[in-house]
Design a protein around this motif. Sequence first.
Motif, PDB file in Angstrom:
ATOM      1  N   TRP A  42       0.837  -1.210   0.000  1.00 28.57           N
ATOM      2  CA  TRP A  42       0.000   0.000   0.000  1.00 28.57           C
ATOM      3  C   TRP A  42       0.871   1.259   0.000  1.00 28.57           C
ATOM      4  CZ3 TRP A  42      -5.216   0.858  -0.355  1.00 28.57           C
ATOM      5  CH2 TRP A  42      -5.680   2.119  -0.007  1.00 28.57           C
ATOM      6  N   LEU A  45       2.703   1.681  -3.365  1.00 27.33           N
ATOM      7  CA  LEU A  45       1.847   2.152  -4.458  1.00 27.33           C
ATOM      8  C   LEU A  45       1.409   3.602  -4.255  1.00 27.33           C
ATOM      9  CD1 LEU A  45      -0.283  -1.040  -5.111  1.00 27.33           C
ATOM     10  CD2 LEU A  45       1.372   0.026  -6.667  1.00 27.33           C
ATOM     11  N   LYS A  46       1.202   3.999  -3.034  1.00 28.30           N
ATOM     12  CA  LYS A  46       0.776   5.377  -2.793  1.00 28.30           C
ATOM     13  C   LYS A  46       1.934   6.370  -2.865  1.00 28.30           C
ATOM     14  CE  LYS A  46      -1.571   8.635   0.036  1.00 28.30           C
ATOM     15  NZ  LYS A  46      -2.247   8.996   1.241  1.00 28.30           N
ATOM     16  N   SER A  94       3.880   3.076  -8.917  1.00 27.92           N
ATOM     17  CA  SER A  94       3.120   4.085  -8.204  1.00 27.92           C
ATOM     18  C   SER A  94       2.468   5.128  -9.107  1.00 27.92           C
ATOM     19  CB  SER A  94       4.019   4.782  -7.179  1.00 27.92           C
ATOM     20  OG  SER A  94       3.314   5.774  -6.495  1.00 27.92           O
ATOM     21  N   PHE A  97      -0.311   3.694 -11.225  1.00 31.03           N
ATOM     22  CA  PHE A  97      -1.370   3.261 -10.313  1.00 31.03           C
ATOM     23  C   PHE A  97      -2.195   4.461  -9.852  1.00 31.03           C
ATOM     24  CE2 PHE A  97      -2.572   2.687  -5.811  1.00 31.03           C
ATOM     25  CZ  PHE A  97      -3.505   1.662  -5.945  1.00 31.03           C
ATOM     26  N   GLU A 112      -2.651  -2.864 -12.042  1.00 30.43           N
ATOM     27  CA  GLU A 112      -1.422  -2.314 -11.440  1.00 30.43           C
ATOM     28  C   GLU A 112      -1.129  -2.990 -10.098  1.00 30.43           C
ATOM     29  OE1 GLU A 112       0.670  -0.049 -12.785  1.00 30.43           O
ATOM     30  OE2 GLU A 112      -0.550   0.381 -14.546  1.00 30.43           O
ATOM     31  N   ILE A 113      -2.177  -3.247  -9.320  1.00 32.04           N
ATOM     32  CA  ILE A 113      -1.995  -3.924  -8.037  1.00 32.04           C
ATOM     33  C   ILE A 113      -1.454  -5.333  -8.267  1.00 32.04           C
ATOM     34  CG2 ILE A 113      -3.171  -4.873  -6.006  1.00 32.04           C
ATOM     35  CD1 ILE A 113      -5.133  -2.445  -6.233  1.00 32.04           C
ATOM     36  N   SER A 116       2.265  -5.105  -9.587  1.00 29.14           N
ATOM     37  CA  SER A 116       3.193  -4.680  -8.535  1.00 29.14           C
ATOM     38  C   SER A 116       3.306  -5.735  -7.444  1.00 29.14           C
ATOM     39  CB  SER A 116       2.760  -3.336  -7.945  1.00 29.14           C
ATOM     40  OG  SER A 116       1.501  -3.445  -7.315  1.00 29.14           O
TER      41      SER A 116
END
Length: 184
Positions: A42, A45-46, A94, A97, A112-113, A116
Amino acid sequence: MKIQKITETAIGAALAIILSYIIIFRAPQGGSISLVMVPILWVALKNGLWAGVLCGVVTGSVTFMFGGFFMAPLQVLCDYVLAFGAIGVAGAFSKSFLVAVGQHRIGRVNGEIILSGVLAGVLRLFFHTLAGIVFYSAYAPKGQPVWLYSITYNSLYVIPDTILAIAGVMVLASRVPKLLLRQE
């Protein structure tokens, strides 16, 4: 890194450490299935690659300090620092995403999730397997190549961990997408 990213990275690492103690399955010679990868993925990705790697390295280091197994410094480096830090490499996805999240393109967000998460899982598996080849060869059954034993053994918990992380982040992204959008 800005204060918000640092704070989110620290909270992600703290949550990952807590989740590492909620074990679904513990393998006999080390390794377990838990939700430890979810917060690291998390954060990556953020907030991107460096925040993700930092979150993973902190998680792995603290996890080692509070109950990790020590054979040699290189084993600790592979099994804790590099394996968990490698999860943060998912932050390479990231930008694309976050664009998909901002455009409400659910299919692309999930893609993307998945990409990744698979990258994170493969890299984590690589470092655990490397440690297994170098330090845990005595556990391999007679006649079985050490590399095959190591990749098989480590896959038993890394693959389910990766699947849980991908599913967990997909649920979070669909339920609370506003948490992913930056307030800068």
